[in-house]
Design a protein around this motif. Structure first.
Motif, PDB file in Angstrom:
ATOM      1  N   TRP A 429      -4.561 -12.176   3.573  1.00 51.02           N
ATOM      2  CA  TRP A 429      -4.304 -10.811   3.119  1.00 51.02           C
ATOM      3  C   TRP A 429      -5.536  -9.965   3.352  1.00 51.02           C
ATOM      4  O   TRP A 429      -6.664 -10.469   3.405  1.00 51.02           O
ATOM      5  CB  TRP A 429      -3.915 -10.767   1.635  1.00 51.02           C
ATOM      6  N   VAL A 430      -5.329  -8.666   3.508  1.00 49.14           N
ATOM      7  CA  VAL A 430      -6.411  -7.705   3.687  1.00 49.14           C
ATOM      8  C   VAL A 430      -6.104  -6.482   2.842  1.00 49.14           C
ATOM      9  O   VAL A 430      -4.965  -5.989   2.838  1.00 49.14           O
ATOM     10  CB  VAL A 430      -6.575  -7.293   5.166  1.00 49.14           C
ATOM     11  N   LEU A 431      -7.107  -5.985   2.133  1.00 48.52           N
ATOM     12  CA  LEU A 431      -6.993  -4.742   1.377  1.00 48.52           C
ATOM     13  C   LEU A 431      -7.857  -3.679   2.042  1.00 48.52           C
ATOM     14  O   LEU A 431      -8.975  -3.957   2.487  1.00 48.52           O
ATOM     15  CB  LEU A 431      -7.468  -4.924  -0.070  1.00 48.52           C
ATOM     16  N   TRP A 524      -2.254  -5.584   3.600  1.00 45.59           N
ATOM     17  CA  TRP A 524      -1.613  -6.290   4.715  1.00 45.59           C
ATOM     18  C   TRP A 524      -1.533  -7.762   4.351  1.00 45.59           C
ATOM     19  O   TRP A 524      -2.472  -8.328   3.801  1.00 45.59           O
ATOM     20  CB  TRP A 524      -2.427  -6.121   5.998  1.00 45.59           C
ATOM     21  N   ARG A 525      -0.398  -8.386   4.671  1.00 44.32           N
ATOM     22  CA  ARG A 525      -0.218  -9.813   4.424  1.00 44.32           C
ATOM     23  C   ARG A 525       0.279 -10.501   5.694  1.00 44.32           C
ATOM     24  O   ARG A 525       1.145  -9.974   6.399  1.00 44.32           O
ATOM     25  CB  ARG A 525       0.798 -10.058   3.301  1.00 44.32           C
ATOM     26  N   ALA A 526      -0.268 -11.680   5.965  1.00 39.05           N
ATOM     27  CA  ALA A 526       0.192 -12.474   7.106  1.00 39.05           C
ATOM     28  C   ALA A 526       1.574 -13.058   6.809  1.00 39.05           C
ATOM     29  O   ALA A 526       1.921 -13.302   5.651  1.00 39.05           O
ATOM     30  CB  ALA A 526      -0.801 -13.589   7.400  1.00 39.05           C
ATOM     31  N   ARG A 527       2.328 -13.270   7.852  1.00 39.36           N
ATOM     32  CA  ARG A 527       3.676 -13.824   7.683  1.00 39.36           C
ATOM     33  C   ARG A 527       3.664 -15.342   7.576  1.00 39.36           C
ATOM     34  O   ARG A 527       4.574 -15.934   7.008  1.00 39.36           O
ATOM     35  CB  ARG A 527       4.562 -13.393   8.846  1.00 39.36           C
ATOM     36  N   ARG A 528       2.634 -15.965   8.138  1.00 37.17           N
ATOM     37  CA  ARG A 528       2.548 -17.422   8.115  1.00 37.17           C
ATOM     38  C   ARG A 528       1.220 -17.866   7.508  1.00 37.17           C
ATOM     39  O   ARG A 528       0.223 -17.163   7.593  1.00 37.17           O
ATOM     40  CB  ARG A 528       2.711 -17.997   9.526  1.00 37.17           C
ATOM     41  N   ALA A 529       1.221 -19.045   6.917  1.00 38.45           N
ATOM     42  CA  ALA A 529       0.006 -19.579   6.292  1.00 38.45           C
ATOM     43  C   ALA A 529      -1.023 -19.914   7.357  1.00 38.45           C
ATOM     44  O   ALA A 529      -0.699 -20.440   8.427  1.00 38.45           O
ATOM     45  CB  ALA A 529       0.341 -20.812   5.459  1.00 38.45           C
ATOM     46  N   GLY A 530      -2.285 -19.629   7.046  1.00 34.42           N
ATOM     47  CA  GLY A 530      -3.372 -19.965   7.947  1.00 34.42           C
ATOM     48  C   GLY A 530      -4.564 -20.567   7.249  1.00 34.42           C
ATOM     49  O   GLY A 530      -5.600 -20.798   7.863  1.00 34.42           O
ATOM     50  N   TYR A 531      -4.403 -20.831   5.946  1.00 36.26           N
ATOM     51  CA  TYR A 531      -5.496 -21.419   5.169  1.00 36.26           C
ATOM     52  C   TYR A 531      -5.756 -22.850   5.636  1.00 36.26           C
ATOM     53  O   TYR A 531      -4.816 -23.647   5.797  1.00 36.26           O
ATOM     54  CB  TYR A 531      -5.122 -21.412   3.693  1.00 36.26           C
TER      55      TYR A 531
END
Length: 691
Positions: A429-431, A524-531
Motif C-alpha cells: 500500500w502507498v499513502l 493505493w493498494r496492490a491487487r496481489r500479495a508481494g510481502y
C-alpha cells in the motif's frame, strides 16, 4: 498565521485526502477546509484499516493555526544563544546554508524529525555523512537488535491473528507508533475474547485495560522472557521440528543456554513469582496463536531481549501465523536511511572529537531532547564547536533559540511525501501525503493576472502557507548552489513536483492512474500479495533463520543492581499526546499541566513522602525538585517521570505563571549508551529524597 477556525458545520466542507506522519508511523486521514484552510480531520474512509487519527494529528491541526508559529526566515542579531533575531530573505538564508555546507559536507549534521522524500538521495549526493533520524534515534538500539536477530526491523504485529498477547515491557496503548491503528487492534482483540497479559514496571493505560497486569522489577524484562522460555521448552507440548526450522537449533540446544535462568533466579531478580512464571508459560502455549511483544528501545540488553522473544514466538510453530511482521520497505519508494543515532553524534560534539561546520535540525529539537541538555545547550552556543546552527522548525524551540538561522517549516498537514508498507494480507500500500491548505485562498487566486485558465476549474494549488518551505525544497535550492551538475540529476522545481513525478512514473502507481487517482483517494493498494513471507523465503539473515545463538544471555544493567533506600530505576514515559515538535504551542502547553514524580505508596512511605509533597530527584549530572504523586500501579523500585516538560518558555498567564513548565528529564539524564551508541533510557538510576 491563519485566523482561528469556525466551530460550525463549515468544518466538513471541501475535503482532501492526505496522510499524517506526526508519530513516526503513517495514518490516512481526510482533512476538511474552510476558505482553503484545514479546520477538521477524520480517518480516511477510503483507506480502510490504514485510516486513523490520534492526539498528535489534532495537535498538528492546532499547530497550523498557532499564533506562535515561525512565519519567515530569521537571523540572529546578538551573541549565539541570546534569542534575538531579525527577518531575512530566503535567498540570504539559503546562501548562508550553502556556504557552510560547501566548506565541508563531511562535517555537516542533518537531524530530521519528519520524513522527506528527497532528503535521503540529496544528502547522499551532497556527501553528507552525519544523517540523523530523530524518531528512529529513540528506537535505534531496538531496531539494530532486530536486524541482528531477524535480518530486518519489526513492524507492528498483525493483531487480528493473535489470541493471547504477552506484553513484556511493551505498552502499545501508550507509546506505539501508529497508536490509533494499534489501539484499535488491541480493542478488537479484547472484543473477540482474546487475552492481553502485561508485565512492566508501570501499569499505565496498557496495563489497566489488559486482562492482567503484573509488576516486574525495572531492568528484568530480558530475564523474565528467558525464564518463561525455559519453562515452556522444559514442559514441551510444541512442534519441535517447526521450532528447529525457524531457530536453526534443536530445543535441547536452546535449553542448554537457558540453564542459568531457573524460576527461583527469575523470582529473586524480577519479583515475578515462580508460580506466575509457570502459569504464564502454560497460558502462552495453551492460548495459541500467541505472540510475545517486547519493547527493547532504550534497553541496554536489546539483542538478548529481542532474541529471547523471537525464540519464544518460534514455539508457536509459525510466528507469522501468530501475527509477527517484519518492516520490509517498498524499495521502489524513496526513503531516508540514518547513519547514526543522535546520542552518538551529540557525544562526539561534546567530546570535541570532530567539530561541526553545520548542524541543521529539521522539525527536531536536540538541545532539549539530548541527555545532559544543559551541557548540550552550552556546546551549541560555542561557535568554534559548531560553525552554523540552523533550526528549521514551526516554532521557536530550545534549539531555535541558540541557532544562527531559524527557517519556517511546514506543519504535518502542509507536506508532500509518499509512504508505504504491507498490509495484513501481504499486499503493498502507498499513502499520498499532500498539503491541505490552498494558498492563496481561491478568490485571491482567481484575481491574479497570471492565474492559468485551468484555475477556474481546479482552484489554487495545495501548498504550505506563508513563507514556510519543505526540507526537500531547501535541499534542492542548496544543491544547485554548491553542485554544478546537481540540477541535471534533480531537475524538479520543488518537492511537490517530485512527488507528482513519482506517482506518474513508478509502474505500480502509474498503472492505476498515477497522481490524478492518488490525489483523489489518498491511498493505493496492490491487487496481489508481494510481502516476502519468512515461511517461504526464510528470514533476511545470513543463515535464513533467526540468529539467536550466543544472544540468549541476561546481564542486569550495573546501575539497576541493588536498588534500595533512596535509589530507584527511572522509568521515562513518553505520552503520545505531547509532540516534541510543538513545545511552545498553546495547545501543547494545556494538555498536561504538571510533570509529577510517580511512586509506589510503600516506597514513598519509607522515604517519609506523602501525596503532594516535594521531592528531590538526583543523578550524577543534576537534580530536580518535583511534586510527588502516588499510585499502586508502579513497582516499588520504580520512579516515573514523563517526557515533554520543562521547556524554556511558558505562556505568561494562568497556571503556568504560578507553577512553571515542569521538569525536563533530559536535564538530569546522564549519557548511558548501548553498544550501538544509542541512549539506554531504561538503565538510569536516580536518588529520591524529601526536598
Amino acid at each position: 498565521v491563519p485566523e482561528p477556525a469556525h466551530r460550525s458545520l463549515r468544518k466538513f466542507r471541501d475535503p482532501v485526502a492526505t496522510a499524517c506522519t506526526a508519530c513516526g508511523s503513517a495514518c490516512a486521514v481526510r482533512a476538511f477546509r474552510d476558505g482553503g484552510l484545514p479546520v477538521q480531520i477524520v480517518p480516511n474512509p477510503d483507506a480502510g484499516d490504514l485510516g486513523g487519527v490520534c492526539p498528535r494529528a489534532f495537535a498538528a491541526l492546532e499547530a497550523f493555526r498557532d499564533p506562535a508559529r515561525v512565519t519567515r526566515p530569521l537571523r540572529r542579531t546578538g551573541p549565539r544563544g541570546s534569542g534575538t533575531f531579525e527577518p531575512v530573505t530566503w535567498d540570504e538564508a539559503l546562501d548562508t546554508v550553502a556556504e557552510a555546507l560547501a566548506r565541508g559536507p563531511e562535517r555537516a549534521y542533518f537531524d530530521l524529525g519528519r520524513p522527506d522524500p528527497l532528503a535521503g538521495s540529496v544528502l547522499e549526493r551532497l556527501g553528507v555523512r552525519h544523517r540523523i533520524d530523530a524518531a528512529a534515534s529513540l528506537r535505534w538500539g531496538a531496531r539494530e537488535a532486530q536486524r541482528a536477530v531477524y535480518g530486518a526491523p519489526l513492524a507492528a504485529p498483525d493483531l487480528s491473528r493473535v489470541r493471547t498477547l504477552l506484553l513484556v515491557g511493551a505498552q502499545p496503548w501508550d507509546e506505539a507508533e501508529g497508536i490509533g491503528r494499534v489501539g484499535k487492534g488491541l480493542a478488537e482483540l479484547r472484543a473477540r475474547g482474546g487475552r492481553i497479559l502485561c508485565l512492566s514496571p508501570y501499569e499505565r493505560a496498557t496495563g489497566s485495560v489488559a486482562d492482567e497486569w503484573i509488576p516486574i522489577r525495572p531492568g528484568s524484562e530480558t530475564l523474565v522472557v528467558l525464564g518463561i522460555l525455559r519453562v515452556l521448552l522444559t514442559q514441551g507440548g510444541f512442534d519441535a521440528e517447526a521450532f528447529g526450522r525457524w531457530v536453526g537449533l534443536a530445543p535441547e540446544k536452546v535449553l542448554e543456554a537457558l540453564v542459568p535462568y531457573s524460576v527461583d533466579l527469575v523470582e529473586a531478580a524480577s519479583g515475578l513469582s515462580a508460580l506466575s512464571l509457570v502459569r504464564l508459560a502454560r497460558e502462552f502455549r495453551a492460548g495459541a496463536p500467541s505472540l510475545a511483544w517486547v519493547d527493547a528501545a532504550g534497553n541496554p540488553e536489546a539483542e538478548a531481549l529481542e532474541a529471547a522473544a523471537a525464540v519464544l514466538n518460534a514455539t508457536q510453530g509459525d510466528p507469522e501465523a501468530a501475527g509477527l511482521r517484519l518492516a520490509h520497505p517498498l524499495r521502489w519508494l524513496p526513503g531516508f536511511e540514518a547513519t547514526e543515532p543522535r546520542t552518538r553524534a551529540i557525544k562526539d560534539l561534546l567530546a570535541g572529537n570532530e567539530g561541526a561546520g553545520l548542524y541543521l535540525a529539521y522539525r527536531s529539537n536536540p538541545v532539549y531532547e539530548a541527555p545532559r541538555s544543559r551541557s548540550v545547550r552550552r556546546a551549541f552556543t560555542e561557535e568554534d564547536r559548531i560553525g552554523l546552527v540552523v533550526a528549521f522548525d514551526t516554532h521557536l524551540t530550545e534549539t531555535a533559540r541558540v541557532a544562527d538561522l531559524v527557517l519556517p517549516a511546514p506543519t504535518d498537514f502542509e507536506l508532500w511525501n509518499l509512504v508505504g508498507g504491507y498490509d495484513a494480507e501481504g499486499k503493498a500500500w502507498v499513502l499520498l501525503q499532500q498539503p491541505v491548505p490552498r494558498t492563496p485562498p481561491e478568490p485571491r487566486w482567481l484575481q491574479r493576472p497570471d492565474a492559468p485558465l485551468e484555475a477556474l476549474f481546479d482552484g489554487p494549488p495545495n501548498a504550505p502557507v506563508g513563507e514556510a518551505r519543505q526540507l526537500g525544497d531547501v535541499l534542492l535550492a542548496v544543491g544547485r548552489r554548491v553542485d554544478e551538475g546537481f540540477a541535471e540529476s534533480f531537475p524538479y522545481p520543488d518537492t511537490g513536483a517530485y512527488v507528482r513525478y513519482l506517482c506518474d512514473t513508478l509502474p505500480p502507481l502509474a498503472a492505476d492512474g498515477g497522481y490524478a487517482a492518488l490525489a483523489g483517494t489518498g491511498v493505493w493498494r496492490a491487487r496481489r500479495a508481494g510481502y516476502p513471507w519468512a515461511r517461504e523465503n526464510g528470514f533476511p539473515t545470513a543463515s535464513g533463520v533467526l540468529e539467536v545463538a550466543g544472544r540468549l544471555a541476561h546481564r542486569m544493567p550495573t546501575d539497576l543492581k541493588r536498588l534500595e533506600g533512596e535509589d530507584f530505576a527511572l522509568v521515562v514515559t513518553r505520552p503520545p499526546e505531547l509532540d516534541p515538535a510543538f513545545p511552545v504551542s498553546a495547545r501543547g502547553r494545556e494538555i498536561r499541566h504538571e510533570n509529577p514524580l510517580w511512586l509506589h505508596p510503600e516506597a514513598a512511605r519509607a522515604l517519609g513522602l506523602s501525596e503532594g509533597d516535594w521531592a528531590r530527584v538526583r543523578t550524577e549530572v543534576g537534580e530536580a525538585r518535583v511534586r510527588v504523586r502516588l499510585a499502586q500501579g508502579i513497582h516499588p523500585r520504580a520512579a516515573v517521570l514523563s517526557w515533554g516538560f520543562g521547556h524554556d518558555e511558558a505562556p505568561g498567564a494562568g497556571w503556568w505563571r504560578e507553577h512553571g513548565p515542569g521538569v525536563s528529564v533530559a536535564q538530569v539524564a546522564p549519557f548511558r549508551t548501548d553498544r550501538h551508541g544509542a541512549q539506554a533510557w531504561k538503565a538510569l538510576r536516580v536518588s529520591v529524597s524529601r526536598a
